[in-house]
Design a protein around this motif. Structure first.
Motif, PDB file in Angstrom:
ATOM      1  N   UNK A   1       0.834  -1.203   0.000  1.00  0.00           N
ATOM      2  CA  UNK A   1       0.000   0.000   0.000  1.00  0.00           C
ATOM      3  C   UNK A   1       0.872   1.258   0.000  1.00  0.00           C
ATOM      4  N   UNK A   2       1.970   1.233   0.739  1.00  0.00           N
ATOM      5  CA  UNK A   2       2.887   2.380   0.759  1.00  0.00           C
ATOM      6  C   UNK A   2       3.519   2.591  -0.616  1.00  0.00           C
ATOM      7  N   UNK A   3       3.867   1.488  -1.290  1.00  0.00           N
ATOM      8  CA  UNK A   3       4.438   1.591  -2.638  1.00  0.00           C
ATOM      9  C   UNK A   3       3.407   2.165  -3.603  1.00  0.00           C
ATOM     10  N   UNK A   4       2.160   1.706  -3.488  1.00  0.00           N
ATOM     11  CA  UNK A   4       1.098   2.222  -4.359  1.00  0.00           C
ATOM     12  C   UNK A   4       0.885   3.719  -4.130  1.00  0.00           C
ATOM     13  N   UNK A   5       0.907   4.167  -2.874  1.00  0.00           N
ATOM     14  CA  UNK A   5       0.753   5.589  -2.581  1.00  0.00           C
ATOM     15  C   UNK A   5       1.927   6.401  -3.141  1.00  0.00           C
TER      16      UNK A   5
ATOM     17  N   UNK B   1       1.372   6.793  -6.824  1.00  0.00           N
ATOM     18  CA  UNK B   1       0.314   7.775  -7.085  1.00  0.00           C
ATOM     19  C   UNK B   1       0.841   9.196  -6.893  1.00  0.00           C
ATOM     20  N   UNK B   2       1.616   9.412  -5.824  1.00  0.00           N
ATOM     21  CA  UNK B   2       2.179  10.744  -5.587  1.00  0.00           C
ATOM     22  C   UNK B   2       3.143  11.135  -6.702  1.00  0.00           C
ATOM     23  N   UNK B   3       3.923  10.179  -7.154  1.00  0.00           N
ATOM     24  CA  UNK B   3       4.862  10.449  -8.246  1.00  0.00           C
ATOM     25  C   UNK B   3       4.141  10.821  -9.530  1.00  0.00           C
ATOM     26  N   UNK B   4       3.081  10.091  -9.851  1.00  0.00           N
ATOM     27  CA  UNK B   4       2.299  10.422 -11.047  1.00  0.00           C
ATOM     28  C   UNK B   4       1.648  11.793 -10.917  1.00  0.00           C
ATOM     29  N   UNK B   5       1.144  12.097  -9.731  1.00  0.00           N
ATOM     30  CA  UNK B   5       0.515  13.406  -9.520  1.00  0.00           C
ATOM     31  C   UNK B   5       1.542  14.529  -9.665  1.00  0.00           C
TER      32      UNK B   5
END
Length: 116
Positions: free
Chosen positions: A31-35, A38-42
């Motif tokens: 879940x931390x990797x997924x977040x 997501x932050x990197x894409x944003x």
């Protein structure tokens, strides 16, 4: 291939990470990797929008490409350019061609006004 990692290497890294983290902590780290992704894409999306706002829509991206300054590319393009057309008979001088004079010691050095 990202940073020299192939699919096989990524699978091995994933299996090793699963064994080290164990089944209790693995979902939390996933879940931390997924977040983080997501932050990197944003952040990339925000940077892209900001760049478009500042540069406008009529940006010539080819002029901003740093690969255009590669010396190998510059030389290759210069060598592959079309050669200029040969001189036509009308543009050829009617003046007789001068033969180069040999240098004699003690004599003044010949001067070529076209060479300087």
């Amino acid at each position: 291939m990202i940073f020299g990692l192939t699919i096989e290497k990524l699978v091995v890294i994933g299996v090793i990470a699963a064994l080290i983290l164990g089944p209790d902590r693995l979902p939390r780290y996933a879940a931390m990797l997924a977040q983080a992704v997501k932050r990197g894409r944003a952040m990339l999306g925000t940077a892209k929008e900001r760049m478009q706002d500042e540069l406008g829509d009529d940006v010539d991206w080819r002029s901003l490409d740093p690969r255009q300054y590669d010396p190998r590319r510059i030389i290759r393009e210069a060598l592959l350019e079309d050669t200029p057309p040969l001189a036509t008979a009308a543009s050829v001088s009617t003046e007789p061609a001068r033969t180069p004079q040999a240098y004699r010691p003690g004599a003044p050095v010949p001067f070529d006004s076209e060479a300087t």
